[in-house]
Design an enzyme around this catalytic site. Sequence first.
Site, PDB file in Angstrom:
ATOM      1  N   ARG A  18       0.836  -1.217   0.000  1.00 53.62           N
ATOM      2  CA  ARG A  18       0.000   0.000   0.000  1.00 53.62           C
ATOM      3  C   ARG A  18       0.875   1.273   0.000  1.00 53.62           C
ATOM      4  O   ARG A  18       2.089   1.213  -0.134  1.00 53.62           O
ATOM      5  CB  ARG A  18      -0.998   0.045   1.165  1.00 53.62           C
ATOM      6  CG  ARG A  18      -1.756  -1.246   1.405  1.00 53.62           C
ATOM      7  CD  ARG A  18      -2.600  -1.674   0.222  1.00 53.62           C
ATOM      8  NE  ARG A  18      -3.377  -2.872   0.540  1.00 53.62           N
ATOM      9  CZ  ARG A  18      -3.705  -3.800  -0.356  1.00 53.62           C
ATOM     10  NH1 ARG A  18      -3.322  -3.703  -1.620  1.00 53.62           N
ATOM     11  NH2 ARG A  18      -4.418  -4.838  -0.017  1.00 53.62           N
ATOM     12  N   ASP A 263       1.764 -12.843  -2.058  1.00 51.43           N
ATOM     13  CA  ASP A 263       0.546 -12.065  -2.316  1.00 51.43           C
ATOM     14  C   ASP A 263      -0.044 -11.529  -1.012  1.00 51.43           C
ATOM     15  O   ASP A 263      -1.247 -11.271  -0.931  1.00 51.43           O
ATOM     16  CB  ASP A 263      -0.498 -12.898  -3.081  1.00 51.43           C
ATOM     17  CG  ASP A 263      -1.507 -12.009  -3.800  1.00 51.43           C
ATOM     18  OD1 ASP A 263      -1.278 -10.789  -3.888  1.00 51.43           O
ATOM     19  OD2 ASP A 263      -2.527 -12.538  -4.263  1.00 51.43           O
TER      20      ASP A 263
END
Length: 367
Positions: A18, A263
Amino acid sequence: MTPQFTLPHWYDLHTHFRQDETLPATVKDHVSMQCAGALAMPNTAPPVGKVFEADEVSSYKSIEQYRSEILAASGGVFKEVIVPLYLTQDTTPEMIEKGAAAGVLKACKYYPPHGTTGAEFGAPLDRFMENGVFRALEQAGVTLCIHGEEHGLGPERYFDRAENAEEIFYRDRMPRLVDSFPDLRIVGEHLTTKVGVDFILEAPSHVKANITPQHLMYTVGSLLNGLKYHLYCLPLVKYDEDRAALRAAATATNNTKFFAGTDSAPHTKKTTPCGCAAGCYTGGIAPQLYAQAFEMAGIDLSQKAGQDILENFLCTIGREYYDLPMPEQTFILERSAEDVQPLKIGDQTIIPLPLGMECELPWRIRR
Ligand code: NCD
Ligand code: ZN
């Protein structure tokens, strides 16, 4: 004596950090699980849609900027961070050529439009097959990281007994992609199906794939029984036959194609009033989860032969493929329960996968 063994530090070659206040804490979790670096996906808000900070392509974030933010957050621990360029409708062959020539652009990421968290800037694959972008990647030796799911499918084709979005993509799209660009370096990201595994096995040696811990450990029944929404990630966990193919691929003694990419995807809000955010958080605990998954696949980690198989998958294949430096440091995995805790960032909380599955993590990193 507690079974234990030593591994070199490793690179997580598919992760999400992020762009907001969660970045330092999630990078720190990667440092704590002995990562020497990472490939950090570009589906930030705004997405990483340009290479250089000075490029005037709308309001995208740049690879230069995001990479330096991650390196700084690692406190100098990360030796290398690869940030792929998000392929959007604004991506041009010239951007690829310039970025590659400067050594800043190492990879690009294809997202199926609206196919997953942060994929709303993706454009259809055909666009890049035709507009010179894939040709430029092939010529510059830049890797194409593919989220291999067909987009825009109705529910019967998205996930059904006969077919699903990943199978359709690997059956209908990938052969054409590899045939049209025979020298293009391709990574099938977070592979989940036997169809995908079989395709990668038969493709040229520069076509590889990564596999997450959750896809090695679980099937769709694990998600549905009790609706364990912390296991909801895309592509979805699949069937036993698929998991068996993934396990066989990752644990083969002669594996040269399948490598670790967690992931790991931090979501501070998993559920919404009418849905669920896609992504499992495995920061801080991925080597432990991979060890657990390899044991579930029948690998004996008390033996050197089994330990070598895990090391090949976790530490070697992906690092060599991306030409990353061999880390000097090592760490010890031991067979003893890890103390898994929620990640608190201010008043926000991220739940790591084992807590979401209400299960123990039998391996830990010795501190
Ligand atoms: C990822 C995320 O949250 O960024 N989610 C996921 O389910 N894996 C995006 C992605 O890689 O699909
Ligand atoms: Zn991802």
